[in-house]
Design an enzyme around this catalytic site. Structure first.
Site, PDB file in Angstrom:
ATOM      1  N   GLU A 152       0.747  -1.282   0.083  1.00 16.46           N
ATOM      2  CA  GLU A 152      -0.033   0.130  -0.002  1.00 16.46           C
ATOM      3  C   GLU A 152       0.812   1.258   0.034  1.00 16.46           C
ATOM      4  O   GLU A 152       0.596   2.412  -0.679  1.00 16.46           O
ATOM      5  CB  GLU A 152      -0.913  -0.286   1.254  1.00 16.46           C
ATOM      6  CG  GLU A 152      -1.889   1.138   1.168  1.00 16.46           C
ATOM      7  CD  GLU A 152      -2.775   1.628   2.508  1.00 16.46           C
ATOM      8  OE1 GLU A 152      -2.793   2.539   2.987  1.00 16.46           O
ATOM      9  OE2 GLU A 152      -2.849   0.358   3.214  1.00 16.46           O
ATOM     10  N   SER A 161       0.246  -9.369   7.209  1.00 15.05           N
ATOM     11  CA  SER A 161      -0.994  -8.435   7.393  1.00 15.05           C
ATOM     12  C   SER A 161      -0.759  -7.389   8.237  1.00 15.05           C
ATOM     13  O   SER A 161      -0.772  -7.780   9.291  1.00 15.05           O
ATOM     14  CB  SER A 161      -2.444  -9.411   7.798  1.00 15.05           C
ATOM     15  OG  SER A 161      -3.248  -8.124   8.148  1.00 15.05           O
ATOM     16  N   SER A 162      -0.676  -6.153   8.014  1.00 11.69           N
ATOM     17  CA  SER A 162      -0.363  -5.335   8.724  1.00 11.69           C
ATOM     18  C   SER A 162      -1.371  -5.058   9.929  1.00 11.69           C
ATOM     19  O   SER A 162      -0.953  -4.949  11.148  1.00 11.69           O
ATOM     20  CB  SER A 162      -0.082  -3.714   8.033  1.00 11.69           C
ATOM     21  OG  SER A 162       0.392  -2.697   8.910  1.00 11.69           O
ATOM     22  N   ASN A 163      -2.466  -4.898   9.607  1.00 10.59           N
ATOM     23  CA  ASN A 163      -3.433  -4.599  10.477  1.00 10.59           C
ATOM     24  C   ASN A 163      -3.701  -5.891  11.441  1.00 10.59           C
ATOM     25  O   ASN A 163      -4.120  -5.395  12.543  1.00 10.59           O
ATOM     26  CB  ASN A 163      -4.966  -4.378   9.717  1.00 10.59           C
ATOM     27  CG  ASN A 163      -5.544  -5.572   9.463  1.00 10.59           C
ATOM     28  OD1 ASN A 163      -6.430  -6.287  10.128  1.00 10.59           O
ATOM     29  ND2 ASN A 163      -5.282  -6.124   8.030  1.00 10.59           N
TER      30      ASN A 163
END
Length: 331
Positions: free
Chosen positions: A148, A244-246
């Protein structure tokens, strides 16, 4: 940053029940799929249904092992770059977004494209363009190397500087301190982001805020739900993938909010039974790219080990949906 988001109904103060002495599970809500992930996964499924296999996907459509493997079994081919896609073939851009350069590369190879970029990521891209045109220096808070961030910075690489860690703040150089704005990756920890903003503002008192929150509603809501239950938990299990960052942020948030321990797992079988030693209350949640079936499998695994009393901790009710990518709306 504001707490309200369109399409979100506050759930009031969550009530946590269950016996103090018996084993129990606190199940966070909201958890799992957000609207942007749902839209992106459906886009690949629809493309396979309409056009048939193979359908190429640049990068992972969302950061989840199970989702990627399931789509691969159905005929999706995941590639790192558009140069790996045969000329004239169909390629889907992931939910994390791509830079204008990637769009141009696809056009140069005569690729048919479906852009499954999350609309909330697209919003940040538009903010970059807007402030770049107004000749601002843009300080993008995010994780180096994340897809992103690469796509967002690629909108105006000469105007965007990435601020990841605290030490990056001192490296920032701006042309005019009165024309500096911060933007952020959508999947960050709210608290960590504001910590970075405060550090930047010490250097640049005139630092402007984004016109609206960049951290997406789903990321914020999942962190709020974890905070509401973490102090009650001996252990918090977050279902999600390591890229997955979140999902990774949820582990951090759980620990900061008082959980005694917290771990990230893709599947129930990855849980180490030693983690349950002396544990009465287990918190369970999942990242925004995780299908709920994986959470249900974890709950079944825990029930087999005596944690069958499940209490849902609800902090918000999400009603947001996004329209399909424009390339698929007519089909």
């Amino acid at each position: 940053m504001s707490s309200a988001s369109p399409g979100i109904e506050p759930a009031g103060t969550p009530t946590i029940t269950g016996t103090a002495s018996g084993k129990r599970v606190l199940l966070a809500k909201p958890r799992g799929y957000c609207a942007g992930v749902d839209r992106a996964v459906i886009a690949v499924e629809k493309a396979l249904e309409v056009y048939g296999a193979p359908v190429y996907v640049r990068k992972e459509i969302v950061h989840n092992k199970h989702v990627v493997e399931t789509l691969r079994e159905r005929g999706a081919i995941f590639v790192d770059e558009t140069s790996e896609v045969p000329e004239g073939a169909l390629v889907v851009f992931s939910a994390h977004g791509v830079s204008p350069m990637v769009h141009q590369e696809a056009a140069d190879r005569n690729l048919r494209t479906i852009d499954a970029t999350c609309p909330l990521v697209t919003k940040v891209h538009k903010e970059v363009n807007r402030f770049a045109k107004d000749d601002y220096d843009i300080l993008l808070i995010g994780h180096e190397g994340h897809e992103e961030v690469e796509g967002t910075a690629g909108e105006a690489p000469d105007k965007v500087q990435l601020v990841d860690k605290a030490e990056d703040v001192d490296k920032v150089e701006v042309r005019d301190p009165s024309k500096v704005i911060w933007l952020s990756q959508t999947t960050l920890s709210v608290d960590e982001t504001m910590e970075r903003v405060d550090q930047l503002r010490e250097r640049f008192p005139g630092l402007a805020d984004p016109p609206s929150d960049d951290i997406c509603y789903a990321t914020t809501n999942r962190q709020v739900a974890v905070k509401a239950m973490a102090a009650e938990c001996d252990l918090v299990l977050v279902v999600g993938s390591t890229n997955s960052s979140n999902s990774k942020r949820l582990v951090e948030v759980a620990l900061k909010a008082g959980a005694r321990a917290s771990y990230l797992v893709d599947f129930a079988h990855e849980v180490d039974e030693a983690w349950l030693s002396g544990v009465t209350t287990v918190g369970v949640t999942s990242g925004a790219s995780v299908p709920d079936e994986l959470v249900m499998e974890l709950l079944a695994w825990l029930a087999e080990r005596g944690y069958g009393d499940v209490n849902e901790v609800t902090t918000a009710n999400e009603k947001i949906t996004f329209a399909p990518p424009k390339e698929l709306r007519k089909v």
